[in-house]
Write a protein that holds these residues in place. Structure first.
Motif, PDB file in Angstrom:
ATOM      1  N   ARG A   9     -16.421   7.973   3.486  1.00  0.00           N
ATOM      2  CA  ARG A   9     -15.078   7.537   3.096  1.00  0.00           C
ATOM      3  C   ARG A   9     -14.669   6.313   3.885  1.00  0.00           C
ATOM      4  O   ARG A   9     -15.062   6.138   5.036  1.00  0.00           O
ATOM      5  N   HIS A  10     -13.860   5.496   3.277  1.00  0.00           N
ATOM      6  CA  HIS A  10     -13.327   4.322   3.957  1.00  0.00           C
ATOM      7  C   HIS A  10     -11.984   4.693   4.584  1.00  0.00           C
ATOM      8  O   HIS A  10     -11.343   5.651   4.175  1.00  0.00           O
ATOM      9  N   PRO A  11     -11.559   3.947   5.604  1.00  0.00           N
ATOM     10  CA  PRO A  11     -10.336   4.335   6.325  1.00  0.00           C
ATOM     11  C   PRO A  11      -9.083   4.237   5.454  1.00  0.00           C
ATOM     12  O   PRO A  11      -9.067   3.569   4.415  1.00  0.00           O
ATOM     13  N   ALA A  12      -8.034   4.884   5.914  1.00  0.00           N
ATOM     14  CA  ALA A  12      -6.761   4.896   5.178  1.00  0.00           C
ATOM     15  C   ALA A  12      -6.180   3.497   5.029  1.00  0.00           C
ATOM     16  O   ALA A  12      -5.440   3.228   4.077  1.00  0.00           O
ATOM     17  N   SER A  13      -6.526   2.580   5.933  1.00  0.00           N
ATOM     18  CA  SER A  13      -6.014   1.212   5.811  1.00  0.00           C
ATOM     19  C   SER A  13      -6.553   0.526   4.551  1.00  0.00           C
ATOM     20  O   SER A  13      -5.909  -0.382   4.021  1.00  0.00           O
ATOM     21  N   ALA A  14      -7.703   0.959   4.041  1.00  0.00           N
ATOM     22  CA  ALA A  14      -8.217   0.416   2.773  1.00  0.00           C
ATOM     23  C   ALA A  14      -7.321   0.874   1.614  1.00  0.00           C
ATOM     24  O   ALA A  14      -7.065   0.112   0.676  1.00  0.00           O
ATOM     25  N   ARG A  15      -6.837   2.110   1.681  1.00  0.00           N
ATOM     26  CA  ARG A  15      -5.901   2.602   0.658  1.00  0.00           C
ATOM     27  C   ARG A  15      -4.589   1.833   0.724  1.00  0.00           C
ATOM     28  O   ARG A  15      -4.041   1.407  -0.295  1.00  0.00           O
ATOM     29  N   THR A  16      -4.095   1.620   1.942  1.00  0.00           N
ATOM     30  CA  THR A  16      -2.852   0.876   2.130  1.00  0.00           C
ATOM     31  C   THR A  16      -2.980  -0.534   1.560  1.00  0.00           C
ATOM     32  O   THR A  16      -2.059  -1.033   0.926  1.00  0.00           O
ATOM     33  N   ARG A  17      -4.133  -1.143   1.766  1.00  0.00           N
ATOM     34  CA  ARG A  17      -4.372  -2.494   1.256  1.00  0.00           C
ATOM     35  C   ARG A  17      -4.277  -2.537  -0.276  1.00  0.00           C
ATOM     36  O   ARG A  17      -3.645  -3.414  -0.844  1.00  0.00           O
ATOM     37  N   ARG A  18      -4.865  -1.576  -0.942  1.00  0.00           N
ATOM     38  CA  ARG A  18      -4.807  -1.526  -2.412  1.00  0.00           C
ATOM     39  C   ARG A  18      -3.397  -1.217  -2.904  1.00  0.00           C
ATOM     40  O   ARG A  18      -2.935  -1.784  -3.879  1.00  0.00           O
ATOM     41  N   LEU A  19      -2.717  -0.318  -2.212  1.00  0.00           N
ATOM     42  CA  LEU A  19      -1.348   0.008  -2.616  1.00  0.00           C
ATOM     43  C   LEU A  19      -0.408  -1.185  -2.426  1.00  0.00           C
ATOM     44  O   LEU A  19       0.494  -1.391  -3.232  1.00  0.00           O
ATOM     45  N   ARG A  20      -0.615  -1.976  -1.395  1.00  0.00           N
ATOM     46  CA  ARG A  20       0.223  -3.166  -1.197  1.00  0.00           C
ATOM     47  C   ARG A  20       0.044  -4.157  -2.325  1.00  0.00           C
ATOM     48  O   ARG A  20       1.010  -4.760  -2.788  1.00  0.00           O
ATOM     49  N   TRP A  21      -1.203  -4.360  -2.776  1.00  0.00           N
ATOM     50  CA  TRP A  21      -1.426  -5.262  -3.909  1.00  0.00           C
ATOM     51  C   TRP A  21      -0.742  -4.731  -5.174  1.00  0.00           C
ATOM     52  O   TRP A  21      -0.148  -5.492  -5.943  1.00  0.00           O
ATOM     53  N   ALA A  22      -0.831  -3.416  -5.388  1.00  0.00           N
ATOM     54  CA  ALA A  22      -0.193  -2.825  -6.565  1.00  0.00           C
ATOM     55  C   ALA A  22       1.320  -2.973  -6.484  1.00  0.00           C
ATOM     56  O   ALA A  22       1.985  -3.315  -7.477  1.00  0.00           O
ATOM     57  N   VAL A  62      -0.028   1.741  -9.459  1.00  0.00           N
ATOM     58  CA  VAL A  62      -0.145   2.536  -8.237  1.00  0.00           C
ATOM     59  C   VAL A  62      -1.245   3.588  -8.401  1.00  0.00           C
ATOM     60  O   VAL A  62      -2.040   3.813  -7.478  1.00  0.00           O
ATOM     61  N   LEU A  63      -1.317   4.220  -9.565  1.00  0.00           N
ATOM     62  CA  LEU A  63      -2.376   5.204  -9.807  1.00  0.00           C
ATOM     63  C   LEU A  63      -3.763   4.555  -9.792  1.00  0.00           C
ATOM     64  O   LEU A  63      -4.722   5.123  -9.254  1.00  0.00           O
ATOM     65  N   LEU A  64      -3.880   3.364 -10.359  1.00  0.00           N
ATOM     66  CA  LEU A  64      -5.156   2.641 -10.332  1.00  0.00           C
ATOM     67  C   LEU A  64      -5.545   2.253  -8.907  1.00  0.00           C
ATOM     68  O   LEU A  64      -6.722   2.286  -8.537  1.00  0.00           O
ATOM     69  N   ALA A  65      -4.567   1.869  -8.104  1.00  0.00           N
ATOM     70  CA  ALA A  65      -4.849   1.525  -6.701  1.00  0.00           C
ATOM     71  C   ALA A  65      -5.361   2.754  -5.942  1.00  0.00           C
ATOM     72  O   ALA A  65      -6.314   2.655  -5.163  1.00  0.00           O
ATOM     73  N   ALA A  66      -4.747   3.898  -6.171  1.00  0.00           N
ATOM     74  CA  ALA A  66      -5.197   5.123  -5.514  1.00  0.00           C
ATOM     75  C   ALA A  66      -6.599   5.505  -5.979  1.00  0.00           C
ATOM     76  O   ALA A  66      -7.446   5.922  -5.175  1.00  0.00           O
ATOM     77  N   ASP A  67      -6.886   5.329  -7.265  1.00  0.00           N
ATOM     78  CA  ASP A  67      -8.217   5.627  -7.791  1.00  0.00           C
ATOM     79  C   ASP A  67      -9.252   4.649  -7.233  1.00  0.00           C
ATOM     80  O   ASP A  67     -10.381   5.037  -6.929  1.00  0.00           O
ATOM     81  N   ALA A  68      -8.879   3.392  -7.092  1.00  0.00           N
ATOM     82  CA  ALA A  68      -9.800   2.398  -6.523  1.00  0.00           C
ATOM     83  C   ALA A  68     -10.172   2.775  -5.089  1.00  0.00           C
ATOM     84  O   ALA A  68     -11.318   2.605  -4.675  1.00  0.00           O
ATOM     85  N   TYR A  69      -9.225   3.302  -4.342  1.00  0.00           N
ATOM     86  CA  TYR A  69      -9.525   3.746  -2.974  1.00  0.00           C
ATOM     87  C   TYR A  69     -10.469   4.952  -2.995  1.00  0.00           C
ATOM     88  O   TYR A  69     -11.427   5.008  -2.230  1.00  0.00           O
ATOM     89  N   ARG A  70     -10.193   5.914  -3.868  1.00  0.00           N
ATOM     90  CA  ARG A  70     -11.042   7.107  -3.931  1.00  0.00           C
ATOM     91  C   ARG A  70     -12.479   6.775  -4.303  1.00  0.00           C
ATOM     92  O   ARG A  70     -13.407   7.477  -3.926  1.00  0.00           O
ATOM     93  N   SER A  71     -12.686   5.711  -5.050  1.00  0.00           N
ATOM     94  CA  SER A  71     -14.044   5.373  -5.466  1.00  0.00           C
ATOM     95  C   SER A  71     -14.815   4.585  -4.409  1.00  0.00           C
ATOM     96  O   SER A  71     -16.023   4.430  -4.518  1.00  0.00           O
ATOM     97  N   LEU A  72     -14.137   4.068  -3.383  1.00  0.00           N
ATOM     98  CA  LEU A  72     -14.839   3.337  -2.323  1.00  0.00           C
ATOM     99  C   LEU A  72     -15.763   4.266  -1.554  1.00  0.00           C
ATOM    100  O   LEU A  72     -15.383   5.394  -1.231  1.00  0.00           O
ATOM    101  N   GLY A  73     -16.958   3.790  -1.242  1.00  0.00           N
ATOM    102  CA  GLY A  73     -17.845   4.585  -0.412  1.00  0.00           C
ATOM    103  C   GLY A  73     -19.189   3.912  -0.241  1.00  0.00           C
ATOM    104  O   GLY A  73     -19.550   3.003  -0.988  1.00  0.00           O
ATOM    105  N   HIS A  74     -19.917   4.362   0.766  1.00  0.00           N
ATOM    106  CA  HIS A  74     -21.265   3.865   1.024  1.00  0.00           C
ATOM    107  C   HIS A  74     -22.027   4.943   1.780  1.00  0.00           C
ATOM    108  O   HIS A  74     -21.439   5.788   2.450  1.00  0.00           O
TER     109      HIS A  74
END
Length: 174
Positions: A9-22, A62-74
């Motif tokens: 999982r990527h850190p919560a700051s990656a989610r915050t970044r996507r939500l800010r753009w949304a 906002v829902l797309l931003a949250a989904d984009a965060y959930r799909s991040l991973g390596h």
């Protein structure tokens, strides 16, 4: 990753970044609707319709931003490096680790403030570069060093582990 496997999982700051753009896109959309309702000669019916549509678009963004965060991973899957990103068009890349010929590390000003980094594997095959975006800056450097042993080592500095946390990895400064 094989079925049932999990990505890091990527850190919560990656989610915050996507939500800010949304939310920035939502603010622009709301400003356009307000301008149409106040300054333009739009009838009351259309003002209501545009407001409802804008509200639905705001929620969708906002829902797309949250989904984009959930799909991040390596992660590693045997001899493969696996990286995933995207929401509407989700993409998962399986890259043979032996095919990686270099790394490109990038960090925007906004990523730096959030403690994030993008690590791009370069290869001679396919699209020639594959990225792990918005990952924790220390964890992703360790990930790159582990993916292809010896390739990043001349550029990394490893701090001694503290009693309360893991070893920190960063770049050498000249």
């Amino acid at each position: 990753i094989r079925p049932g496997g999990r990505l890091r999982r990527h850190p919560a700051s990656a989610r915050t970044r996507r939500l800010r753009w949304a939310l920035a896109a939502d603010a622009v959309l709301a400003a356009v609707v307000v301008w149409l309702a106040v300054a333009a000669p739009v009838r009351d019916f259309w003002t209501i319709v545009l407001t409802v549509l804008a509200g639905a678009c705001c929620v969708a963004l906002v829902l797309l931003a949250a989904d984009a965060y959930r799909s991040l991973g390596h992660e590693f899957d045997g001899d493969f490096l696996v990286a995933r990103r995207g929401s509407v068009r989700r993409a998962t890349v399986y890259l043979q680790r032996q095919g990686i010929i270099g790394w490109r590390v990038s960090q925007s000003v906004f990523q730096r403030r959030a403690g994030l980094m993008t690590l791009t594997a370069t290869t001679a095959a396919g699209a020639r570069r594959y990225s792990v975006i918005d990952a924790d800056e220390h964890e992703v450097l360790e990930f790159g060093a582990e993916a292809v042993p010896g390739l990043l080592d001349p550029f990394l500095v490893r701090d001694r582990p503290r009693a309360d946390g893991p070893e920190q990895v960063g770049f050498r400064t000249p």
